[in-house]
Design a protein around this motif. Sequence first.
Motif, PDB file in Angstrom:
ATOM      1  N   LYS A  94      42.054  41.122  50.822  1.00  0.00           N
ATOM      2  CA  LYS A  94      41.393  40.378  49.791  1.00  0.00           C
ATOM      3  C   LYS A  94      41.563  39.331  50.330  1.00  0.00           C
ATOM      4  O   LYS A  94      40.551  38.309  49.922  1.00  0.00           O
ATOM      5  CB  LYS A  94      42.332  41.132  48.880  1.00  0.00           C
ATOM      6  CG  LYS A  94      42.470  40.479  47.545  1.00  0.00           C
ATOM      7  CD  LYS A  94      43.472  40.665  46.484  1.00  0.00           C
ATOM      8  CE  LYS A  94      43.570  40.336  45.420  1.00  0.00           C
ATOM      9  NZ  LYS A  94      44.120  39.696  44.840  1.00  0.00           N
ATOM     10  N   LEU A  95      42.553  38.927  51.234  1.00  0.00           N
ATOM     11  CA  LEU A  95      42.797  37.220  51.546  1.00  0.00           C
ATOM     12  C   LEU A  95      41.541  36.899  52.377  1.00  0.00           C
ATOM     13  O   LEU A  95      41.069  36.034  51.644  1.00  0.00           O
ATOM     14  CB  LEU A  95      43.699  37.312  51.946  1.00  0.00           C
ATOM     15  CG  LEU A  95      45.064  37.291  50.883  1.00  0.00           C
ATOM     16  CD1 LEU A  95      46.509  36.411  52.381  1.00  0.00           C
ATOM     17  CD2 LEU A  95      45.204  36.223  49.811  1.00  0.00           C
ATOM     18  N   GLN A  96      40.893  37.908  53.188  1.00  0.00           N
ATOM     19  CA  GLN A  96      39.938  37.728  54.070  1.00  0.00           C
ATOM     20  C   GLN A  96      38.770  37.183  52.844  1.00  0.00           C
ATOM     21  O   GLN A  96      37.316  36.498  52.817  1.00  0.00           O
ATOM     22  CB  GLN A  96      39.656  38.122  55.115  1.00  0.00           C
ATOM     23  CG  GLN A  96      38.301  38.625  55.396  1.00  0.00           C
ATOM     24  CD  GLN A  96      38.596  37.421  56.692  1.00  0.00           C
ATOM     25  OE1 GLN A  96      39.412  37.139  57.730  1.00  0.00           O
ATOM     26  NE2 GLN A  96      37.146  36.541  57.328  1.00  0.00           N
ATOM     27  N   ASP A  97      38.725  38.253  52.090  1.00  0.00           N
ATOM     28  CA  ASP A  97      36.888  38.347  51.276  1.00  0.00           C
ATOM     29  C   ASP A  97      37.039  37.058  50.185  1.00  0.00           C
ATOM     30  O   ASP A  97      36.628  36.671  50.696  1.00  0.00           O
ATOM     31  CB  ASP A  97      37.475  39.181  50.296  1.00  0.00           C
ATOM     32  CG  ASP A  97      37.093  41.010  50.883  1.00  0.00           C
ATOM     33  OD1 ASP A  97      36.515  40.819  52.136  1.00  0.00           O
ATOM     34  OD2 ASP A  97      36.675  41.820  50.066  1.00  0.00           O
ATOM     35  N   GLU A  98      38.204  36.950  50.025  1.00  0.00           N
ATOM     36  CA  GLU A  98      38.787  35.270  49.480  1.00  0.00           C
ATOM     37  C   GLU A  98      38.372  34.014  50.148  1.00  0.00           C
ATOM     38  O   GLU A  98      37.445  33.088  49.600  1.00  0.00           O
ATOM     39  CB  GLU A  98      40.089  34.664  48.561  1.00  0.00           C
ATOM     40  CG  GLU A  98      40.225  36.415  47.502  1.00  0.00           C
ATOM     41  CD  GLU A  98      42.178  36.206  46.941  1.00  0.00           C
ATOM     42  OE1 GLU A  98      42.643  35.590  47.133  1.00  0.00           O
ATOM     43  OE2 GLU A  98      42.219  37.237  45.802  1.00  0.00           O
ATOM     44  N   TRP A  99      38.787  33.870  51.133  1.00  0.00           N
ATOM     45  CA  TRP A  99      38.130  32.830  51.947  1.00  0.00           C
ATOM     46  C   TRP A  99      37.110  33.004  52.335  1.00  0.00           C
ATOM     47  O   TRP A  99      36.903  31.778  51.978  1.00  0.00           O
ATOM     48  CB  TRP A  99      39.524  32.748  53.507  1.00  0.00           C
ATOM     49  CG  TRP A  99      39.342  31.611  53.582  1.00  0.00           C
ATOM     50  CD1 TRP A  99      39.323  30.472  53.803  1.00  0.00           C
ATOM     51  CD2 TRP A  99      37.683  31.601  54.908  1.00  0.00           C
ATOM     52  NE1 TRP A  99      38.744  29.916  55.112  1.00  0.00           N
ATOM     53  CE2 TRP A  99      37.939  30.572  55.763  1.00  0.00           C
ATOM     54  CE3 TRP A  99      36.808  32.945  55.494  1.00  0.00           C
ATOM     55  CZ2 TRP A  99      37.171  29.325  56.002  1.00  0.00           C
ATOM     56  CZ3 TRP A  99      36.262  32.437  56.832  1.00  0.00           C
ATOM     57  CH2 TRP A  99      36.536  31.036  57.470  1.00  0.00           C
ATOM     58  N   THR A 100      35.786  34.263  52.623  1.00  0.00           N
ATOM     59  CA  THR A 100      34.731  33.791  53.101  1.00  0.00           C
ATOM     60  C   THR A 100      34.167  33.426  51.576  1.00  0.00           C
ATOM     61  O   THR A 100      32.831  33.037  51.786  1.00  0.00           O
ATOM     62  CB  THR A 100      34.278  35.658  53.441  1.00  0.00           C
ATOM     63  OG1 THR A 100      35.583  35.492  54.505  1.00  0.00           O
ATOM     64  CG2 THR A 100      33.570  35.293  53.626  1.00  0.00           C
ATOM     65  N   LYS A 101      34.243  34.442  50.163  1.00  0.00           N
ATOM     66  CA  LYS A 101      33.871  33.734  49.258  1.00  0.00           C
ATOM     67  C   LYS A 101      33.923  32.212  49.169  1.00  0.00           C
ATOM     68  O   LYS A 101      32.948  31.478  48.816  1.00  0.00           O
ATOM     69  CB  LYS A 101      34.160  34.428  47.948  1.00  0.00           C
ATOM     70  CG  LYS A 101      33.448  35.781  48.093  1.00  0.00           C
ATOM     71  CD  LYS A 101      34.290  36.755  46.801  1.00  0.00           C
ATOM     72  CE  LYS A 101      34.057  37.471  46.820  1.00  0.00           C
ATOM     73  NZ  LYS A 101      34.887  38.602  46.094  1.00  0.00           N
ATOM     74  N   ALA A 102      35.179  31.730  48.889  1.00  0.00           N
ATOM     75  CA  ALA A 102      35.001  30.059  48.896  1.00  0.00           C
ATOM     76  C   ALA A 102      34.860  28.935  50.060  1.00  0.00           C
ATOM     77  O   ALA A 102      33.487  28.361  49.663  1.00  0.00           O
ATOM     78  CB  ALA A 102      37.167  29.744  48.908  1.00  0.00           C
ATOM     79  N   ALA A 103      34.006  29.692  51.738  1.00  0.00           N
ATOM     80  CA  ALA A 103      33.181  28.717  52.364  1.00  0.00           C
ATOM     81  C   ALA A 103      32.250  29.607  51.895  1.00  0.00           C
ATOM     82  O   ALA A 103      31.761  28.365  51.524  1.00  0.00           O
ATOM     83  CB  ALA A 103      33.659  29.540  53.931  1.00  0.00           C
ATOM     84  N   LEU A 104      31.758  29.981  51.737  1.00  0.00           N
ATOM     85  CA  LEU A 104      29.981  30.444  51.478  1.00  0.00           C
ATOM     86  C   LEU A 104      30.174  29.632  49.493  1.00  0.00           C
ATOM     87  O   LEU A 104      28.467  28.939  49.595  1.00  0.00           O
ATOM     88  CB  LEU A 104      29.280  31.466  50.400  1.00  0.00           C
ATOM     89  CG  LEU A 104      29.753  32.708  51.810  1.00  0.00           C
ATOM     90  CD1 LEU A 104      29.710  33.545  51.176  1.00  0.00           C
ATOM     91  CD2 LEU A 104      28.920  32.583  53.038  1.00  0.00           C
ATOM     92  N   GLN A 105      30.867  28.948  49.232  1.00  0.00           N
ATOM     93  CA  GLN A 105      31.217  28.591  47.679  1.00  0.00           C
ATOM     94  C   GLN A 105      30.801  26.922  48.124  1.00  0.00           C
ATOM     95  O   GLN A 105      29.738  26.180  47.895  1.00  0.00           O
ATOM     96  CB  GLN A 105      30.965  28.719  46.615  1.00  0.00           C
ATOM     97  CG  GLN A 105      31.356  30.052  46.218  1.00  0.00           C
ATOM     98  CD  GLN A 105      32.257  30.212  44.763  1.00  0.00           C
ATOM     99  OE1 GLN A 105      33.836  28.802  45.196  1.00  0.00           O
ATOM    100  NE2 GLN A 105      32.203  31.425  43.778  1.00  0.00           N
TER     101      GLN A 105
END
Length: 108
Positions: A94-105
Amino acid sequence: MRHKVVVAEGQVEETDWHCFEAFKRVREKLALQDLLPMCYGASRKVVLSGMLIDMGLGLEVYKVGENGQPCPEAVYNFENGDDMKLVSVEVQAKLQDEWTKAALQELE
């Protein structure tokens, strides 16, 4: 790649195309016995990048700093340190997904 962990009660072995995925499966089996590996590969503030998977077969992860950015140097999955906060596979994913979404934004 074959990844094997030996515990006092026996062996847990999993195979996957990169080490981090195999290690996640090993961790899921160990969790059924209330066992949690004490290493960065099982820590809360780490992220895996495509480059680490492709070039290093998932043997290393990036630690994430307080600012949410990955540290420039990768650490070996099986190293440990005082800054580890161990979590389940599900929480880590879940944390990896959140980090990836934030990095893409940030790239937008």
